[in-house]
Write an enzyme that holds these catalytic residues in place. Structure first.
Site, short mmCIF file in Angstrom:
data_model
loop_
_atom_site.label_atom_id
_atom_site.label_comp_id
_atom_site.label_asym_id
_atom_site.label_seq_id
_atom_site.Cartn_x
_atom_site.Cartn_y
_atom_site.Cartn_z
N ASP A 53 0.99 -1.04 -0.07
CA ASP A 53 0.05 0.11 0.21
C ASP A 53 1.01 1.26 -0.04
O ASP A 53 1.97 1.16 0.47
CB ASP A 53 -0.75 0.09 1.38
CG ASP A 53 -1.91 0.86 1.44
OD1 ASP A 53 -2.99 0.56 0.64
OD2 ASP A 53 -1.65 1.68 2.26
N LYS A 75 -1.50 3.85 -3.76
CA LYS A 75 -2.47 4.60 -4.40
C LYS A 75 -2.59 5.90 -3.87
O LYS A 75 -2.11 6.24 -2.53
CB LYS A 75 -3.91 4.04 -4.18
CG LYS A 75 -4.06 3.02 -5.22
CD LYS A 75 -5.69 2.47 -4.77
CE LYS A 75 -5.91 1.73 -3.46
NZ LYS A 75 -6.99 1.99 -3.02
N MET A 188 -8.01 11.37 6.03
CA MET A 188 -7.98 11.87 4.39
C MET A 188 -8.71 13.13 4.35
O MET A 188 -9.55 13.69 3.35
CB MET A 188 -8.70 10.83 3.56
CG MET A 188 -8.06 9.50 3.43
SD MET A 188 -9.02 8.45 2.69
CE MET A 188 -10.00 7.64 4.22
#
Ligand code: SAH
Length: 273
Positions: A53, A75, A188
């Site tokens: 990740d 990502k 986030m």
């Protein structure tokens, strides 16, 4: 011949060898390698293939067995290197080759990590899997920033929420989030920080509510910017914080003045840590 004879499971899997493949969905914690679980550290040391990740720190990656094949499926917002469907298909494919696969994810695999989606894809494909929990950013980052998430005097509950709201998607329940005596931890949320602060104040939290943004918590690059709902976004922009960042909102943020204990190694641009 008895049609009900139990065949070894490996023979029932297309393409599998003598040993069935298995996927370990492993939490890598927030960055400091000492925060790995023993199980995660053991699996990394024995890994055959690791699917990485983007959030896994270099120090944790250094613990991967040197002989392991490492596939970076990292990502980033708006710069996806591999779509989630492709990652799911990759995990299934590797396991069907009979390989022991470590899917290494930042924090905890089941907290905003899409570990649930990956486990579903494996279950649907009949692949055996195991989930190894990790220290999620909310717990690791708040601890290293000296901000207790609950405290009898200040917060009786704590919510983990995502600040990554889809353009045109459903709005968060701002009124429910803007409650006193509650700590909010926003994952986030860097890009939407100005909007989040404005909405929380518009839905009832005092603009003077303390809040903090922590960049790369638990690592040598940790930086913490504190302020209030009224000025946090401007302070964070002035400090030039970059992802990954975690936002913490609530009276508990004040406790950092007394409880900050972690001194990251000095970095050249640490002017506002
Ligand atoms: N599964 C992860 C979360 C993945 S979502 C977990 O349990 O922690 C990615 C978000 O996590 C980032 O945008 C940031 O908000 C947060 N995050 C993860 N590691 C972090 C760190 N070391 N410092 C600050 N925020 C972090």
């Amino acid at each position: 011949m008895n049609a009900c004879v139990d065949l070894p499971r490996s023979l029932l899997r297309p393409g599998a060898g003598a040993r069935p493949g298995r996927v370990y969905l492993v939490g890598a914690g927030p960055g400091d390698p000492d925060l790995l679980t023993l199980r995660a550290a053991r699996l990394l040391a024995q890994a055959e293939v690791v699917v990485l990740d983007q959030l896994v720190s270099a120090e944790v990656q250094a613990l991967i067995a040197p002989r392991a094949q490492v596939i970076d499926a990292g990502k980033q917002r708006q710069r996806h290197t591999m779509e989630q469907d492709e990652i799911n298909a990759l995990l299934v494919r590797l396991a069907r080759q009979g390989r022991q696969v470590v899917r290494l994810k930042g924090g905890d695999p089941f907290v905003f990590g899409r570990g649930g989606e990956e486990a579903q894809a494996l279950a649907e494909a009949g692949i055996e899997f195991e989930v190894v929990p990790g220290i999620t950013a909310a717990c690791g980052v708040s601890a290293y920033a000296g901000i207790p998430l609950t405290h009898r005097d200040h917060a009786q509950s704590c919510s983990f929420v995502t600040g990554h709201v889809k353009e045109g998607g459903p709005e968060p329940d701002w009124a429910a989030l803007a409650q006193p005596q509650q700590t909010l931890v926003i994952y986030m949320g860097l890009a939407a920080l100005p909007r989040i602060c404005t909405q929380l104040a518009a839905h009832g939290l005092s603009p003077e509510t303390p809040a903090a943004v922590v960049q790369q918590g638990t690592t040598a690059a940790q930086r913490v910017v504190t302020g209030t709902l009224a000025d946090l976004a401007a302070r964070v922009q002035a400090a030039g914080l970059r992802s990954p960042c975690l936002t913490i909102v609530g009276e508990v943020v004040r406790l950092r003045e007394q409880l900050a204990w972690f001194e990251p190694a000095p970095v050249l641009s640490a002017a506002c840590a």
